[in-house]
Enzyme design. Structure first.
Site: not given
Length: 370
Positions: A188, A208-209, A230, A261, A263
């Site tokens: 991340d 990742d993010d 991501h 996103r 989540k």
């Protein structure tokens, strides 16, 4: 005799004056130089701190506890020797700090840790690599090859982070320990649980993010480039937290699983996510989704929970233009029963390619169709 006494008295006074320690203000005006961890304690007594090139010994944190108002100048690259431990590798704290990276690098030696599992297994990896606990400015710093998560940000007062580079691009390729998967994992870029934070004009290449906002308010993420990971995320959201006043604008998202996103954990309760604004973002090469709003995390489009109230999620202002792969979904929204509320204005969202995704348990999206 009286003359002798006068001379002796003067000598005693002179010694006393020489022995008086410098005041805090005097000592703070000095410049401290760090060329090894042995220099840190003395250097942080000053309000100017210069960092030269050196290697941090394995298993130790380069920890700067700075005086308020300190200016830090990186004058060389810092490399971290390898050990399987929790970290962090670097931590900085203080108020009203000016941290100038001057384009220099913190090198985490990620390939020595990477096994395709990140924090989910394999060897223990220092995470986060970098803990930022300052207010003020933090600029022009490069991080290369983080073992896992890169930045954790928890500023005590307003902070602007700008012109950073996070380069975990080597982690895209498999290695002998990753079973054909990208060797880097859970890398991340920024994990944020804070308020009054701006991150801008930075480039993040990871697995990742790019950004993950776990709680907090008044956070702006703008003019950044996110590559390979991501996407830009609000969440994952756990129980008993609030996220509000988030602006995601004018970012470029390239070759990510999704661009934008939200989540929330299916098991979460008593949390609120509200006032999320997207404007002027561009996404290309999106592998799975353009926009994904999902209340079933850690599943994807599974059974959603209803313990996180989600409202006022808007795509407004400049057009958000996203392009997804042919087998990807343009937009998917998976709300728990009654947990997504109000009217959401999506008039500035355009998504091309792929196919329409499901919109579950919510009819409040206006000015948009797939």
């Amino acid at each position: 005799m009286s003359a002798f006494i006068r001379v002796a008295t003067l000598l005693v006074l002179a010694r006393a004056i020489i022995a008086v320690p410098a005041s805090d203000s005097d000592s703070a005006s000095c410049t401290g130089t760090i060329s090894s961890l042995d220099d840190v304690d003395d250097a942080v007594k000053c309000t100017t701190v210069n960092i030269n090139s050196f290697t941090v010994p394995a298993g130790e944190t380069f920890n700067l506890k700075l005086k308020d108002g300190t200016t830090v100048n990186m004058q060389g690259d810092v490399t971290f020797a390898v050990k399987n431990w929790d970290g962090p590798l670097f931590q900085v704290s203080g108020k009203s700090i000016t941290f100038n990276g001057n384009g220099h690098t913190f090198d985490g030696n990620g390939p020595s840790y990477w096994d395709g599992q990140g924090g989910n297994g394999g060897v223990t990896k220092p995470a986060p690599m970098m803990k930022i606990k300052i207010s003020g400015t933090y600029t022009n710093v490069k991080v290369k090859n983080s073992p896992a998560r890169v930045y954790s940000v928890s500023n005590p007062a307003p902070l602007t982070i700008s012109k950073l580079t996070i380069d975990d691009s080597e982690g895209d390729a498999p290695n002998s320990k990753s079973n054909g998967k990208p060797a880097g994992h859970n890398t991340d870029g920024f994990d944020c649980s804070t308020t009054d934070l701006t991150i801008e004009d930075s480039t993040i290449h990871n697995q990742d993010d790019c950004l993950a906002i776990n709680k907090g308010s008044n956070i702006v993420f703008q003019r950044n480039t996110c590559i390979g990971g991501h996407g830009i995320s609000v969440g994952s959201i756990s129980s008993d937290v609030t996220v509000s006043g988030i602006v995601i604008q004018d970012n470029t998202i390239q070759n990510n699983d999704q661009a934008l996103r939200i989540k929330t954990k299916a098991s979460a309760s008593d949390s609120t996510v509200t006032n999320i604004t997207y404007s002027g973002n561009t996404g290309t090469g999106l592998r799975q989704f353009g926009v994904l709003i999902d209340q079933s995390y850690p599943d994807t489009l599974g059974k959603p929970g209803s313990g996180v109230k989600l409202s006022d999620v808007n795509f407004i202002g400049n057009t958000n233009s996203l392009s997804v792969a042919s087998d990807a979904m343009r937009v998917a929204v998976n709300c728990g029963s009654g947990s997504c509320t109000g009217t959401w204005d999506w008039s500035a969202l355009k998504v091309s390619g792929g196919k329409a995704g499901p919109i579950t348990n919510f009819s409040g999206i206006k000015n948009f169709s797939q």
